[in-house]
Motif scaffolding. Structure first.
Motif, PDB file in Angstrom:
ATOM      1  N   VAL A  61      51.339 -19.554  32.079  1.00  0.00           N
ATOM      2  CA  VAL A  61      50.528 -19.763  33.142  1.00  0.00           C
ATOM      3  C   VAL A  61      49.514 -20.684  33.549  1.00  0.00           C
ATOM      4  O   VAL A  61      49.315 -20.951  34.708  1.00  0.00           O
ATOM      5  CB  VAL A  61      49.723 -18.106  32.876  1.00  0.00           C
ATOM      6  N   SER A  62      49.243 -21.408  32.392  1.00  0.00           N
ATOM      7  CA  SER A  62      48.156 -22.391  32.783  1.00  0.00           C
ATOM      8  C   SER A  62      49.033 -23.669  33.018  1.00  0.00           C
ATOM      9  O   SER A  62      48.425 -24.865  33.361  1.00  0.00           O
ATOM     10  CB  SER A  62      47.347 -22.675  31.402  1.00  0.00           C
ATOM     11  N   PHE A  63      50.362 -23.901  33.140  1.00  0.00           N
ATOM     12  CA  PHE A  63      50.972 -25.316  33.281  1.00  0.00           C
ATOM     13  C   PHE A  63      50.604 -25.327  35.008  1.00  0.00           C
ATOM     14  O   PHE A  63      50.780 -24.397  35.648  1.00  0.00           O
ATOM     15  CB  PHE A  63      52.333 -25.071  33.136  1.00  0.00           C
ATOM     16  N   GLN A  64      50.387 -26.442  34.969  1.00  0.00           N
ATOM     17  CA  GLN A  64      50.061 -27.165  36.451  1.00  0.00           C
ATOM     18  C   GLN A  64      51.467 -27.714  37.218  1.00  0.00           C
ATOM     19  O   GLN A  64      52.128 -28.413  36.685  1.00  0.00           O
ATOM     20  CB  GLN A  64      49.123 -28.163  36.521  1.00  0.00           C
ATOM     21  N   ARG A  65      51.649 -26.913  38.407  1.00  0.00           N
ATOM     22  CA  ARG A  65      52.796 -27.544  39.380  1.00  0.00           C
ATOM     23  C   ARG A  65      52.620 -28.688  39.974  1.00  0.00           C
ATOM     24  O   ARG A  65      51.306 -29.042  40.665  1.00  0.00           O
ATOM     25  CB  ARG A  65      53.232 -26.437  40.097  1.00  0.00           C
ATOM     26  N   VAL A  66      53.592 -29.747  40.067  1.00  0.00           N
ATOM     27  CA  VAL A  66      53.270 -31.105  40.788  1.00  0.00           C
ATOM     28  C   VAL A  66      54.222 -30.961  42.017  1.00  0.00           C
ATOM     29  O   VAL A  66      55.501 -30.974  41.756  1.00  0.00           O
ATOM     30  CB  VAL A  66      53.435 -32.184  39.843  1.00  0.00           C
ATOM     31  N   ASP A  67      53.656 -31.024  43.296  1.00  0.00           N
ATOM     32  CA  ASP A  67      54.398 -30.949  44.387  1.00  0.00           C
ATOM     33  C   ASP A  67      54.946 -32.157  44.635  1.00  0.00           C
ATOM     34  O   ASP A  67      54.850 -33.185  44.144  1.00  0.00           O
ATOM     35  CB  ASP A  67      53.668 -30.402  45.699  1.00  0.00           C
ATOM     36  N   SER A  68      55.783 -32.478  45.756  1.00  0.00           N
ATOM     37  CA  SER A  68      56.687 -33.664  45.905  1.00  0.00           C
ATOM     38  C   SER A  68      55.582 -34.786  46.383  1.00  0.00           C
ATOM     39  O   SER A  68      55.923 -35.833  46.396  1.00  0.00           O
ATOM     40  CB  SER A  68      57.728 -33.446  47.388  1.00  0.00           C
ATOM     41  N   ARG A  69      54.473 -34.326  46.782  1.00  0.00           N
ATOM     42  CA  ARG A  69      53.640 -35.488  47.237  1.00  0.00           C
ATOM     43  C   ARG A  69      52.561 -35.919  46.266  1.00  0.00           C
ATOM     44  O   ARG A  69      51.733 -36.621  46.094  1.00  0.00           O
ATOM     45  CB  ARG A  69      52.545 -35.041  48.190  1.00  0.00           C
ATOM     46  N   GLY A  70      52.887 -35.119  44.774  1.00  0.00           N
ATOM     47  CA  GLY A  70      52.295 -35.539  43.703  1.00  0.00           C
ATOM     48  C   GLY A  70      50.982 -35.087  43.359  1.00  0.00           C
ATOM     49  O   GLY A  70      50.115 -35.265  42.570  1.00  0.00           O
ATOM     50  N   ARG A  82      29.690 -22.560  29.025  1.00  0.00           N
ATOM     51  CA  ARG A  82      28.387 -22.749  29.015  1.00  0.00           C
ATOM     52  C   ARG A  82      27.848 -22.982  27.689  1.00  0.00           C
ATOM     53  O   ARG A  82      28.256 -23.302  26.772  1.00  0.00           O
ATOM     54  CB  ARG A  82      27.579 -21.530  29.648  1.00  0.00           C
ATOM     55  N   SER A  83      26.443 -23.310  27.824  1.00  0.00           N
ATOM     56  CA  SER A  83      25.737 -23.852  26.765  1.00  0.00           C
ATOM     57  C   SER A  83      25.854 -23.110  25.360  1.00  0.00           C
ATOM     58  O   SER A  83      25.931 -23.388  24.278  1.00  0.00           O
ATOM     59  CB  SER A  83      24.266 -24.343  26.947  1.00  0.00           C
ATOM     60  N   GLU A  84      25.842 -21.654  25.809  1.00  0.00           N
ATOM     61  CA  GLU A  84      25.961 -20.809  24.548  1.00  0.00           C
ATOM     62  C   GLU A  84      27.281 -20.212  24.196  1.00  0.00           C
ATOM     63  O   GLU A  84      27.487 -19.454  23.370  1.00  0.00           O
ATOM     64  CB  GLU A  84      25.328 -19.268  24.975  1.00  0.00           C
ATOM     65  N   ASP A  85      28.309 -20.721  25.036  1.00  0.00           N
ATOM     66  CA  ASP A  85      29.722 -20.520  24.638  1.00  0.00           C
ATOM     67  C   ASP A  85      30.393 -21.428  23.495  1.00  0.00           C
ATOM     68  O   ASP A  85      29.752 -22.593  23.549  1.00  0.00           O
ATOM     69  CB  ASP A  85      30.429 -20.398  25.823  1.00  0.00           C
ATOM     70  N   ILE A  86      31.446 -21.051  22.999  1.00  0.00           N
ATOM     71  CA  ILE A  86      32.191 -21.891  22.130  1.00  0.00           C
ATOM     72  C   ILE A  86      33.292 -22.645  23.093  1.00  0.00           C
ATOM     73  O   ILE A  86      33.906 -22.112  23.780  1.00  0.00           O
ATOM     74  CB  ILE A  86      33.146 -21.144  20.952  1.00  0.00           C
ATOM     75  N   SER A  87      33.186 -23.885  23.019  1.00  0.00           N
ATOM     76  CA  SER A  87      33.945 -24.888  23.981  1.00  0.00           C
ATOM     77  C   SER A  87      35.374 -25.065  23.252  1.00  0.00           C
ATOM     78  O   SER A  87      35.426 -25.251  22.134  1.00  0.00           O
ATOM     79  CB  SER A  87      33.259 -25.979  24.453  1.00  0.00           C
ATOM     80  N   CYS A  88      36.276 -25.374  24.252  1.00  0.00           N
ATOM     81  CA  CYS A  88      37.873 -25.924  23.904  1.00  0.00           C
ATOM     82  C   CYS A  88      37.644 -27.070  23.019  1.00  0.00           C
ATOM     83  O   CYS A  88      37.151 -28.004  23.721  1.00  0.00           O
ATOM     84  CB  CYS A  88      38.818 -25.591  24.898  1.00  0.00           C
ATOM     85  N   ASP A  89      38.376 -27.268  22.105  1.00  0.00           N
ATOM     86  CA  ASP A  89      38.346 -28.447  21.289  1.00  0.00           C
ATOM     87  C   ASP A  89      39.420 -29.233  21.911  1.00  0.00           C
ATOM     88  O   ASP A  89      39.490 -30.524  21.741  1.00  0.00           O
ATOM     89  CB  ASP A  89      38.717 -28.087  19.867  1.00  0.00           C
ATOM     90  N   ILE A  90      40.466 -28.837  22.595  1.00  0.00           N
ATOM     91  CA  ILE A  90      41.678 -29.577  23.190  1.00  0.00           C
ATOM     92  C   ILE A  90      41.327 -30.008  24.649  1.00  0.00           C
ATOM     93  O   ILE A  90      41.809 -31.039  25.066  1.00  0.00           O
ATOM     94  CB  ILE A  90      43.160 -28.525  23.095  1.00  0.00           C
ATOM     95  N   LYS A 111      42.176 -20.435  27.103  1.00  0.00           N
ATOM     96  CA  LYS A 111      43.293 -19.567  27.403  1.00  0.00           C
ATOM     97  C   LYS A 111      44.414 -20.661  27.648  1.00  0.00           C
ATOM     98  O   LYS A 111      45.550 -20.128  27.590  1.00  0.00           O
ATOM     99  CB  LYS A 111      42.983 -18.541  28.656  1.00  0.00           C
ATOM    100  N   THR A 112      44.200 -21.784  28.343  1.00  0.00           N
ATOM    101  CA  THR A 112      45.417 -22.467  28.683  1.00  0.00           C
ATOM    102  C   THR A 112      45.901 -23.054  27.410  1.00  0.00           C
ATOM    103  O   THR A 112      47.249 -22.854  27.185  1.00  0.00           O
ATOM    104  CB  THR A 112      44.914 -23.767  29.383  1.00  0.00           C
ATOM    105  N   HIS A 113      44.959 -23.634  26.394  1.00  0.00           N
ATOM    106  CA  HIS A 113      45.527 -24.400  25.193  1.00  0.00           C
ATOM    107  C   HIS A 113      46.052 -23.319  24.034  1.00  0.00           C
ATOM    108  O   HIS A 113      46.499 -23.764  23.244  1.00  0.00           O
ATOM    109  CB  HIS A 113      44.648 -25.377  25.003  1.00  0.00           C
ATOM    110  N   LEU A 114      45.898 -22.028  24.560  1.00  0.00           N
ATOM    111  CA  LEU A 114      46.248 -21.000  23.586  1.00  0.00           C
ATOM    112  C   LEU A 114      47.400 -20.318  23.810  1.00  0.00           C
ATOM    113  O   LEU A 114      48.201 -19.751  22.878  1.00  0.00           O
ATOM    114  CB  LEU A 114      45.138 -19.818  23.573  1.00  0.00           C
ATOM    115  N   GLU A 115      48.106 -20.527  24.970  1.00  0.00           N
ATOM    116  CA  GLU A 115      49.328 -20.172  25.445  1.00  0.00           C
ATOM    117  C   GLU A 115      50.535 -20.690  24.148  1.00  0.00           C
ATOM    118  O   GLU A 115      51.322 -19.714  24.003  1.00  0.00           O
ATOM    119  CB  GLU A 115      49.888 -20.668  26.781  1.00  0.00           C
ATOM    120  N   PRO A 116      50.299 -21.843  23.620  1.00  0.00           N
ATOM    121  CA  PRO A 116      51.699 -22.130  22.629  1.00  0.00           C
ATOM    122  C   PRO A 116      51.595 -21.218  21.535  1.00  0.00           C
ATOM    123  O   PRO A 116      52.432 -20.746  20.750  1.00  0.00           O
ATOM    124  CB  PRO A 116      51.242 -23.594  22.270  1.00  0.00           C
ATOM    125  N   HIS A 117      50.356 -20.751  21.068  1.00  0.00           N
ATOM    126  CA  HIS A 117      50.217 -19.782  20.062  1.00  0.00           C
ATOM    127  C   HIS A 117      50.602 -18.367  20.198  1.00  0.00           C
ATOM    128  O   HIS A 117      50.899 -17.697  19.288  1.00  0.00           O
ATOM    129  CB  HIS A 117      48.654 -19.634  19.411  1.00  0.00           C
TER     130      HIS A 117
END
Length: 543
Positions: A61-70, A82-90, A111-117
């Motif tokens: 679901v996190s994959f980005q679609r690229v239209d004909s115009r790029g 945020r500062s108090e959150d754990i940030s994504c390493d990817i 959530k985006t980089h977790l999809e492969p898992h």
């Protein structure tokens, strides 16, 4: 151990497979062919991503679609960390909030980089946990495996390989189980801590109440003391005023008489001195005869007798003070009697010559020396016995009937007193006692002895002890009079009531000492009934 070893091997094999899966395309599930990288950070075969670009293929679901115009469009609005959150390493650039952490990849994924898992077969085998910081601290430094076990012997977090190596003989449990046990233990400790806090709060209230109670007692004592000494001062002032008035009244008649006599004498002197020459010649004949005057030979001024005036005034004041002091002692005795305790005698401390009834309330010198065991508590030389009850704080009071006896010792003693052989009875040796000997010789057994002069022979003696106040007082309970007080006593040990009925003195001292029962107080100690065996022995004790 073999099963644990097989599990460890399986995990090692899985770890090797996962390393290969990292080169697999998540679409064709084969090794990358001409791989390309997507803006979202995922990698695919160029052919796979091209063929499935515009068809309804279940891409993450996190994959980005690229239209004909790029131009690019995100299907899901990202959530920035945020500062108090754990940030994504990817994430490159703006970091998104991580949802899970992988203990195999040692990385936290959004959530985006977790999809492969969640979709790739090989990645599904990775162990995911809620996002945490310091993932390296959750990996065994020796084996690079997750610390998902706990060694109870060493109280350490270990991995599967640790379990089959240096911890192979230890009690190893899953980390989750240990956490649950620790939480339960912590809950129990927390409950105990709360109970300790509650007990201490209750102790604070108890101490506060004690202080308030003490302040109340102090205020009452101040009021009583002020009243008593104010009355005494008034008695003294009134007695002094009456004495001065009496002396003045006794002086007035003397002064009046003396003034009258002096006036009369001065008049006669004046008459005698008024005679001149003319009067002399005219009255020569009569002058041969002295004028009539008063015979002053026997005239005397008799001053009053002042001897005994002050003594009588002091005696009257003393009698008044004695009556007032008796009132004070009566009130004081009523107060100390509120501290009355139920005292019974301890047979194990009684000298073999003593006889104690079953109720433990009286003692007298017997007719024979019983062959009793000579335990360390028993008096072997003096005809003495201790009370069963002991005291290490507070106040207590008890009364003993001594009517009809010619000899006795009463008081309190400390626990460590010498009970074998001759002893010196005084406070230094641990005895605070009062004694009676023949011919009404009452003495406080201090050092030196204090001989007491009592107006009446007590029939019942009250013993009052204030442990913290260092006070031992003896009262004539019937006359409500204070007999004697030991003050400043350095109490540091357990105290016991002390009784010595002394020997029979040829039958003149045969009556027992009887502990007076207070029926108006609630007793908290059950009476113990003990029978003494009557076995003759040899030696009589000294008094």
């Amino acid at each position: 151990l073999s099963l644990k070893y097989m599990r460890c091997v399986d995990m090692a094999a899985a770890s090797c497979l996962l390393t290969e899966d990292q080169f697999l395309c998540s679409i064709c599930l084969d090794v990358f062919t001409n791989p390309v990288a997507m803006p979202c950070g995922h990698n695919f075969c160029k052919t796979c991503i091209t063929k499935n670009w515009d068809i309804n293929f279940p891409l993450p679901v996190s994959f980005q679609r690229v239209d004909s115009r790029g131009s690019q469009q995100q299907q899901l609005e990202p959530q920035c960390a945020r500062s108090e959150d754990i940030s994504c390493d990817i994430c490159a650039g703006t970091k998104l909030k991580a949802g899970k952490s992988c203990l195999v990849c040692l990385a936290s994924d959004c959530k985006t980089h977790l999809e492969p898992h969640l979709t790739v077969t090989g990645l599904k085998k990775h162990q995911l946990i809620n996002s945490v910081e310091n993932l390296q601290g959750r990996i065994c430094v020796n084996h690079d495996k997750p610390l998902d076990l706990f060694c109870k012997n060493d109280q350490l977090c270990v991995c599967m390989l640790c379990m089959v190596s240096e911890h192979r003989l230890h009690d190893v449990v899953p980390l989750k189980k240990e956490c649950e046990e620790k939480k339960a233990e912590l809950g129990k400790t927390e409950a105990e801590i709360q109970q300790m806090i509650q007990r201490r709060r209750e102790k604070i209230l108890e101490i506060t109440d004690s202080v308030e109670f003490s302040n109340g007692n102090a205020n009452r004592e101040r009021a009583v003391g002020l009243q008593v000494f104010t009355a005494l001062k008034e008695f003294v002032d009134r007695g002094l005023a009456e004495l001065l008035h009496t002396i003045k009244e006794m002086q007035i008649p003397i002064e009046t008489q003396a003034t009258s006599l002096i006036t009369e004498l001065e008049r006669e002197i004046s008459d005698l001195m008024k005679r001149n020459y003319l009067h002399f010649l005219q009255s020569f004949t009569s002058l041969n005869t002295p004028p009539p005057t008063k015979d002053w030979t026997e005239v005397r001024v008799h001053p009053p007798t002042y001897e005994g005036t002050v003594v009588r005034a002091v005696a009257e004041l003393e009698e008044t003070l004695r009556k007032e002091m008796n009132k004070v002692f009566e009130e004081e005795l009523k107060r100390v009697q509120h501290n009355a305790v139920d005292v019974t005698l301890e047979p194990d401390t009684a000298n073999p010559w003593l006889t104690l009834p079953d109720d433990g309330k009286q003692v007298k010198f017997g007719d024979e020396n019983k062959n009793l065991s000579d335990n360390p508590k028993r008096f072997s030389y003096y005809a003495s016995v201790l009370g069963k009850q002991s005291f290490t704080s507070g106040r207590f009071y008890y009364e003993v009937q001594v009517k009809g006896k010619t000899k006795w010792d009463l008081g309190v003693v400390r626990e460590s007193i010498n009970r074998k052989g001759p002893i010196t009875i005084n406070p230094t040796a641990g005895y605070w006692t009062l004694s009676l000997r023949t011919n009404n010789e009452y003495k406080a057994l201090s050092d030196p002895r204090v001989h007491l002069s009592l107006k009446s022979k007590p029939g019942k003696v009250g013993v009052f002890v204030d442990y913290e106040g260092g006070l031992v007082s003896f009262y004539d309970a019937d006359a409500a009079a204070l007999i004697y007080s030991f003050i400043g006593c350095p109490f540091t040990e357990r105290l016991y009531p002390f009784f010595n009925p002394c020997n029979n003195d040829g039958g003149r001292n045969a009556l027992p000492l009887i502990i007076y029962p207070f029926h108006n107080i609630r007793f908290t100690v059950m009476q113990l009934y003990i029978r003494l065996r009557k076995i003759p022995s040899l030696k009589k004790p000294h008094n």
